[in-house]
Design a protein around this motif. Structure first.
Motif, mmCIF file in Angstrom:
data_model
loop_
_atom_site.group_PDB
_atom_site.id
_atom_site.type_symbol
_atom_site.label_atom_id
_atom_site.label_comp_id
_atom_site.label_asym_id
_atom_site.label_seq_id
_atom_site.Cartn_x
_atom_site.Cartn_y
_atom_site.Cartn_z
ATOM 1 N N PRO A 142 1.128 -1.254 -0.241
ATOM 2 C CA PRO A 142 0.128 -0.208 -0.096
ATOM 3 C C PRO A 142 0.865 1.111 0.105
ATOM 4 O O PRO A 142 0.991 2.264 -0.760
ATOM 5 N N PRO A 143 1.781 1.509 0.965
ATOM 6 C CA PRO A 143 2.871 2.878 0.460
ATOM 7 C C PRO A 143 3.534 2.632 -0.596
ATOM 8 O O PRO A 143 3.547 3.788 -0.944
ATOM 9 N N ASP A 146 0.889 4.138 -3.101
ATOM 10 C CA ASP A 146 0.474 5.564 -2.750
ATOM 11 C C ASP A 146 1.921 6.565 -3.063
ATOM 12 O O ASP A 146 1.617 7.911 -3.895
ATOM 13 N N ARG A 149 1.763 6.760 -7.203
ATOM 14 C CA ARG A 149 0.460 7.994 -7.275
ATOM 15 C C ARG A 149 0.970 9.500 -7.347
ATOM 16 O O ARG A 149 0.358 9.719 -7.896
ATOM 17 N N THR A 150 1.506 9.311 -6.098
ATOM 18 C CA THR A 150 1.530 10.273 -5.508
ATOM 19 C C THR A 150 3.684 11.208 -6.522
ATOM 20 O O THR A 150 3.463 12.336 -6.615
#
Length: 316
Positions: A142-143, A146, A149-150
């Protein structure tokens, strides 16, 4: 056919903004004249579409106009349902968002198509990992997702196969790939590929990651896979193989059999198969038992023969 093309023009303009007739024609694989006629049809149907002439001109929808998904065809709705991978969404921490998106899609469909899609969803299930794949855990997925995505740089502690096994790396995420149930991070510098389940520790930094202009994740992955297989199979073995043995070949070996196989009078086939190494060739061909005969190279033939003699002595 025309109705589908009109909908495609509408959706292209809705998602991309202004487009020229030439660009629309290239996207839809039709003539510019056909695009002109289709635009006139959209005008006649009351679609708020206008065009600007000149070098920077093109067609554009009036600001604020949005079409609805009620014009989806059955095959298109089916494709959207089957394209969904809820397991992957869960692993990325997007399970709830995925479910919400599915609900919105379902609600936007007309009743008959909604019932059809509901039936279809219950008849297909995607299980990506292979039969013998281990259930690997990737707690930092998950991180990592992220950061992708970021666009944030990652500082990771990573375990690799060679010494020193545990190393620190600064990674600029370019994208994530799910292959046979396992997640891979493609990251710079390089780019290089990292197994997400081999990340031991991770910190998402405030530093902005820079993805090279024009980088295509799918194209990069295809190229890296082709290079991997080219380096993997650098040897060859000339064999005779029975129909039963041929049916058990898979992957590159099956492809080489189809490409190089020459039928022989006894029903067997003579072919040149790619192999990774002498050890791999020995194990792969020995697993076929009496359904294959190694003809060359001589050291591989002798190696298989020595194993067969040992087995014969052991089993008396």
């Amino acid at each position: 056919m025309k109705a589908g093309r009109l909908l495609s023009i509408l959706l292209l303009l809705q998602t991309r903004g202004r487009m020229t007739a030439a660009a629309l024609a290239e996207e839809l694989e039709v003539s510019v004249r056909t695009v002109y006629r289709d635009v006139e049809s959209l005008h006649s149907a009351g679609i708020p579409l206008y065009g600007d002439a000149g070098h920077r001109g093109g067609y554009q929808l009036l600001s604020g106009y949005r079409s609805r998904l009620t014009d989806l065809y059955a095959r298109e709705a089916e494709a959207l349902v089957l394209a969904g991978l809820p397991v992957a969404a869960d692993e990325l921490g997007l399970g709830g968002h995925f479910a919400d998106a599915q609900l919105k899609l379902r609600a936007s469909l007309p009743a008959p198509l909604r019932e059809h899609v509901d039936r279809l969803r219950g008849r297909f299930h995607i299980d990506a990992p292979g039969w013998y794949a281990e259930d690997t855990e990737a707690p930092f997925l998950p991180p990592v997702a992220d950061a992708v995505r970021t666009g944030r740089v990652l500082a990771v502690r990573y375990r690799r196969w060679k010494e020193p096994t545990d190393v620190d790396r600064r990674l600029e995420p370019y994208g994530l790939v799910l292959k046979a149930g396992r997640w891979y991070l493609v990251a710079g510098p390089g780019p290089r590929t990292y197994r997400v389940d081999q990340i031991l520790d991770l910190t998402v930094t405030d530093e902005e990651a820079v993805v090279p202009e024009g980088f295509d994740l799918a194209a990069h992955w295809r190229a890296s896979q082709a290079d991997f297989h080219a380096r993997l199979h650098q040897g060859e073995a000339l064999v005779r193989i029975s129909p039963r043995g041929a049916a058990r070949l898979t992957g590159a070996a099956a492809g080489a059999l189809a490409a190089t196989g020459v039928p022989e009078p006894d029903g067997w086939t003579r072919a040149t198969l790619p192999v990774e190494s002498p050890e791999h060739a020995h194990d792969m061909l020995l697993a076929l038992g009496t359904e294959v005969e190694v003809l060359a190279p001589e050291d591989l033939r002798e190696r298989v023969a020595a194993t067969v003699r040992t087995l014969a002595e052991r089993y008396g």
